[in-house]
Design an enzyme around this catalytic site. Sequence first.
Site, PDB file in Angstrom:
ATOM      1  N   GLN A  87       0.825  -1.216   0.000  1.00 32.83           N
ATOM      2  CA  GLN A  87       0.000   0.000   0.000  1.00 32.83           C
ATOM      3  C   GLN A  87       0.861   1.269   0.000  1.00 32.83           C
ATOM      4  O   GLN A  87       0.511   2.286   0.603  1.00 32.83           O
ATOM      5  CB  GLN A  87      -0.952   0.003   1.188  1.00 32.83           C
ATOM      6  CG  GLN A  87      -2.195  -0.844   0.990  1.00 32.83           C
ATOM      7  CD  GLN A  87      -3.071  -0.353  -0.154  1.00 32.83           C
ATOM      8  OE1 GLN A  87      -3.094   0.829  -0.488  1.00 32.83           O
ATOM      9  NE2 GLN A  87      -3.820  -1.269  -0.764  1.00 32.83           N
ATOM     10  N   SER A  88       1.977   1.211  -0.701  1.00 33.69           N
ATOM     11  CA  SER A  88       2.898   2.346  -0.746  1.00 33.69           C
ATOM     12  C   SER A  88       2.299   3.552  -1.469  1.00 33.69           C
ATOM     13  O   SER A  88       1.784   3.441  -2.579  1.00 33.69           O
ATOM     14  CB  SER A  88       4.181   1.920  -1.458  1.00 33.69           C
ATOM     15  OG  SER A  88       4.973   3.039  -1.810  1.00 33.69           O
ATOM     16  N   ASN A  89       2.398   4.706  -0.827  1.00 37.23           N
ATOM     17  CA  ASN A  89       2.026   5.969  -1.477  1.00 37.23           C
ATOM     18  C   ASN A  89       3.090   6.393  -2.486  1.00 37.23           C
ATOM     19  O   ASN A  89       2.791   7.015  -3.501  1.00 37.23           O
ATOM     20  CB  ASN A  89       1.880   7.072  -0.425  1.00 37.23           C
ATOM     21  CG  ASN A  89       0.853   6.734   0.621  1.00 37.23           C
ATOM     22  OD1 ASN A  89      -0.298   6.476   0.313  1.00 37.23           O
ATOM     23  ND2 ASN A  89       1.272   6.706   1.876  1.00 37.23           N
TER      24      ASN A  89
END
Length: 342
Positions: A87-89
């Site tokens: 879930q990396s921005n």
Amino acid sequence: MLPEKMQSVKMLTDRLLEFPRVRMGHLPTPVEPLSRLSAATCCDIWVKRDDCTGIGFGGNKVRQLDFYLGQAVQQGATQVLITGAVQSNFVRVAAAMAARQGMGCHIQLEERVLDADDTYRQNGNVFLSRMLGATLYSYPEGEDEVGADARLFRLAQDLRSAGEVPFIVPLAPSSPPTGALGYVDAALELIQQNHFFDDIFVASGSSLTHSGLLFGLRALGNSTTVYGVCVRRDRVTQKERVRSRLRDLALLLDMPNNVLDADIRLDDCALAPGYGRMSTETEAAILKTARLEGMFLDPVYTGKVMAALMARTNKLRGRKILFWHTGGQPALFGYTNSFNDL
């Protein structure tokens, strides 16, 4: 502004102009009071809205990628390669900014969060990265930055053989802290907005945001206390990472490092139960901020920062505090099954 401060601003501005940059962010971002949250905590809390940096749902990574993509454009890159958690921005913004430049994006997703459900793996930033046309790969380790970079180099070789020009956004701290330049610039921006605070709270993960901001403030003669809230490592381990990144940043900018060891303040009270996972205190901080200010925080970074800030409110009364909102709201949609108090 005093003459010596003006000289410091000019020197730092001139040094930053020497680095290639694409300038896709909507800058400067606003500084706003959080009046209802302040009343509820008996503190004077403000927010720096780096969730409003624009492209790809914004966030702090836009400032960092302005400089990485500046290098990519200078090198004639056609493909950007990057690693991040599921879930990396960072990877979501990289895909958006690469698309704006007409480049492809290859995203390597690390397994940092154990026992993640299908919502976490398919929704939020994962969904948006696919929508942006990125090619996704899986990397089984969550704490192997060197190995993850090595895998990207192998992918880059394959792309090069196919006639592409790859550009790698590195993960391991052995690479120059190019992304931190975005937050040296953010320190300049804050000073030029004529807002002065006693304390700043910001997430400390890769430490590029934290170390860049701290380096920039001290280079400008600003002594505001900066609390780096640990989101991935305990404060002892993270302090050494910040020290190292500050040294690297001084070399990159060819400037003295004016940050004293005592200036590196780390708080890991909201770290448990680990990266990308919420405690009841973090969940409460996210919900309280939403219901008092209509402002969304995420479970990975900003929710933990606000939880750490709220844990200190008794000691912060009478002080003017800046909460640095680094974005990350799309990740919320990967955590819909993790909230207990809705």
